[in-house]
Design a protein around this motif. Structure first.
Motif, PDB file in Angstrom:
ATOM      1  N   VAL A 118       0.833  -1.205   0.000  1.00  0.00           N
ATOM      2  CA  VAL A 118       0.000   0.000   0.000  1.00  0.00           C
ATOM      3  C   VAL A 118       0.866   1.252   0.000  1.00  0.00           C
ATOM      4  O   VAL A 118       0.624   2.211  -0.755  1.00  0.00           O
ATOM      5  CB  VAL A 118      -0.952  -0.014   1.206  1.00  0.00           C
ATOM      6  N   MET A 119       1.908   1.281   0.833  1.00  0.00           N
ATOM      7  CA  MET A 119       2.785   2.452   0.895  1.00  0.00           C
ATOM      8  C   MET A 119       3.537   2.652  -0.416  1.00  0.00           C
ATOM      9  O   MET A 119       3.773   3.794  -0.827  1.00  0.00           O
ATOM     10  CB  MET A 119       3.779   2.298   2.048  1.00  0.00           C
ATOM     11  N   THR A 120       3.877   1.555  -1.093  1.00  0.00           N
ATOM     12  CA  THR A 120       4.559   1.679  -2.380  1.00  0.00           C
ATOM     13  C   THR A 120       3.643   2.275  -3.437  1.00  0.00           C
ATOM     14  O   THR A 120       4.067   3.106  -4.246  1.00  0.00           O
ATOM     15  CB  THR A 120       5.059   0.299  -2.845  1.00  0.00           C
ATOM     16  N   LEU A 121       2.365   1.863  -3.416  1.00  0.00           N
ATOM     17  CA  LEU A 121       1.412   2.404  -4.377  1.00  0.00           C
ATOM     18  C   LEU A 121       1.082   3.857  -4.084  1.00  0.00           C
ATOM     19  O   LEU A 121       0.883   4.664  -5.001  1.00  0.00           O
ATOM     20  CB  LEU A 121       0.124   1.565  -4.373  1.00  0.00           C
ATOM     21  N   ILE A 122       1.013   4.208  -2.808  1.00  0.00           N
ATOM     22  CA  ILE A 122       0.689   5.596  -2.438  1.00  0.00           C
ATOM     23  C   ILE A 122       1.871   6.510  -2.681  1.00  0.00           C
ATOM     24  O   ILE A 122       1.742   7.597  -3.256  1.00  0.00           O
ATOM     25  CB  ILE A 122       0.240   5.670  -0.967  1.00  0.00           C
ATOM     26  N   ASN A 123       3.048   6.062  -2.261  1.00  0.00           N
ATOM     27  CA  ASN A 123       4.249   6.893  -2.349  1.00  0.00           C
ATOM     28  C   ASN A 123       4.920   6.653  -3.689  1.00  0.00           C
ATOM     29  O   ASN A 123       5.836   5.853  -3.820  1.00  0.00           O
ATOM     30  CB  ASN A 123       5.207   6.566  -1.208  1.00  0.00           C
ATOM     31  N   GLN A 124       4.447   7.329  -4.727  1.00  0.00           N
ATOM     32  CA  GLN A 124       5.023   7.198  -6.060  1.00  0.00           C
ATOM     33  C   GLN A 124       6.203   8.134  -6.268  1.00  0.00           C
ATOM     34  O   GLN A 124       6.891   8.067  -7.282  1.00  0.00           O
ATOM     35  CB  GLN A 124       3.961   7.483  -7.130  1.00  0.00           C
TER      36      GLN A 124
END
Length: 468
Positions: A118-124
């Motif tokens: 989730v953090m990888t998808l949010i933090n682009q």
């Protein structure tokens, strides 16, 4: 991080701006590299290696790199051992609550993996990992107050703050999780070999049918790769088991436990590790040769200082004068027809006097023509006079034909350049300097350039040219 060559090059830049005294004079190395071949980056790498002739700078960088990698290996081993011991402690009873053990194995791991996703998808964005840089700062790994050590530590800290380090941190985090899960897998396999377990499940809210459906869903992926899954009868019999169960049923539960750990634990984490490794390689830090320091060096290598008093212009290549041999001749045109039928008569004053000894081959255009000509030359010892129109370009294909003819002509090959329209070759050649200065006559200028191109090509091949 930077590659080892880039690290050494950047360390030399940092130290040179600090007026460091190197093992070899950088100015001397820079001057020697001016005339050497190679791309700008290759020459910068070569320059840094020669400046560090005693290997002192590379040694400091290698020491820091080895200690960082050593810490990562030690932490991976510790995490593997902790996973082994944790599961070894959990499986000390002979009757094991299957779903309780499964939650202990994969519950926290799954939550953390989903959180990372989730953090990888949010933090682009490309945010740096400053806290990670402070946690593994090279200043903790190497001691030294000399300028080389301090500059190397600063260089590594600057790399750890690069935006691509977020993928390096993710790769290291997944590596630790893989080590932990591997330790758990080793513990499960070891205990299942040396001990006999019974598996049970308990639930206050869920019915037998609900647990059957849950188990079948859970066992779908492990069953795809060959792991056993308990059937409906085995699942119902396993509720509230307090004593030994049939060995066949226990093996089904054991297979589902091992398969779940592999398919829902190790495999997703390995995919995440590979993804981070790929992204880190794509976002890897590169040497910025656009910095003023590097641009100054590159500009120096591109500069050619010429003394006006001593300068002598290199003469343009000139083809050797054609030497006409005695005997039979073969004349041919290359790709373009001539404006005159007997175009070779302009070369009579060079020695071609008997037209009965002249075989007119015609125009050489395609592969069949070349094959026919080579067969003729192999069977007949003749000298070839090749007429080349100014329209013909001395490109790779044309020069390849020229080389083939020269190789097969037993008495040699000579060339005659054919004039275009009313402009004669002699007139063109004698007024070459005026042509270059006369912008009004573009046709004349093009022929002058083409003439010099053919001169260069024939000179390189030592093929004689008829100056008619």
């Amino acid at each position: 991080m930077l590659s080892p060559q880039d690290q050494l090059t950047e360390l030399v830049r940092t130290l040179e701006t600090q007026q460091h005294v190197f093992a070899t004079d950088p100015l001397l190395i820079t001057e020697k590299l001016q005339n050497e071949e190679g791309s700008p980056l290759q020459k910068l790498h070569r320059r840094a290696s020669r400046i560090d002739s005693n290997g002192a700078l590379a040694g400091v960088l290698g020491k820091i790199d080895d200690r960082i990698k050593g810490i990562m290996v030690v932490m991976s081993v510790v995490w593997c051992i902790s996973g082994f011991l944790g599961l070894f402690t959990l499986l000390q009873t002979n009757v094991v609550n299957f779903f309780y053990v499964l939650v202990c194995l994969l519950g926290f791991h799954t939550v953390m993996l989903l959180g990372w996703l989730v953090m990888t998808l949010i933090n682009q964005g490309n945010q740096s990992s400053n806290w990670f840089a402070s946690f593994v700062s090279p200043s903790y790994l190497i001691r030294g107050k000399d300028d080389v050590t301090q500059a190397a530590v600063t260089l590594y800290e600057r790399q750890l703050q690069h935006s691509g380090m977020r993928w390096y941190l993710g790769q290291f985090s997944h590596q630790l999780w893989l080590a932990t899960l591997t330790g758990m897998l080793l513990a499960i396999v070891f205990l299942l070999i040396v001990r006999q377990y019974s598996f049970s499940w308990e639930s206050t809210l869920l019915s037998d049918q609900a647990l059957i459906t849950l188990t079948q869903i859970l066992g779908w992926l492990p069953s795809m790769v060959g792991f056993g899954v308990p059937d409906s009868t085995a699942i119902v019999q396993s509720r509230l088991v307090t004593d030994a169960m049939p060995l066949s049923v226990a093996r089904q539960w054991a297979g589902l436990l091992v398969g779940s750990l592999l398919m829902y634990g190790i495999l997703p984490r390995a995919i995440a590790w590979a993804f981070c490794a790929l992204m880190f390689r794509r976002k890897k830090m590169r040497l910025d040769i656009k910095l003023p320091y590097y641009q100054k060096i590159l500009n120096f290598w591109q500069r050619h200082v010429v003394d006006a008093d001593d300068f002598k212009e290199a003469p343009a290549p000139i083809a050797p004068k054609a030497q006409v041999s005695a005997g039979k001749k073969l004349v041919a045109l290359l790709e373009y027809p001539a404006e005159q039928n007997q175009w070779w008569q302009s070369g009579f004053d060079t020695g071609i006097t008997d037209t009965t000894d002249i075989e007119n081959f015609g125009i050489l255009d395609d592969r069949e023509d070349m094959a026919r000509l080579k067969a003729y030359l192999d069977a007949n010892p003749v000298q070839v006079l090749l007429g080349i129109h100014f329209k013909a370009l001395p490109d790779r294909g044309t020069l390849r034909k020229l080389d083939q003819i020269a190789n097969h002509a037993k008495h040699g090959l000579i060339v005659q350049l054919l004039e275009d329209n009313s402009l004669s070759l002699t007139e063109h050649h004698n007024t070459g300097n005026d042509v270059l200065n006369a912008g009004s006559d573009s046709n004349l200028e093009k022929q002058h350039v083409r003439y010099q191109q053919w001169q260069t090509a024939l000179s390189a091949r030592k093929i004689g040219l008829i100056n008619n």
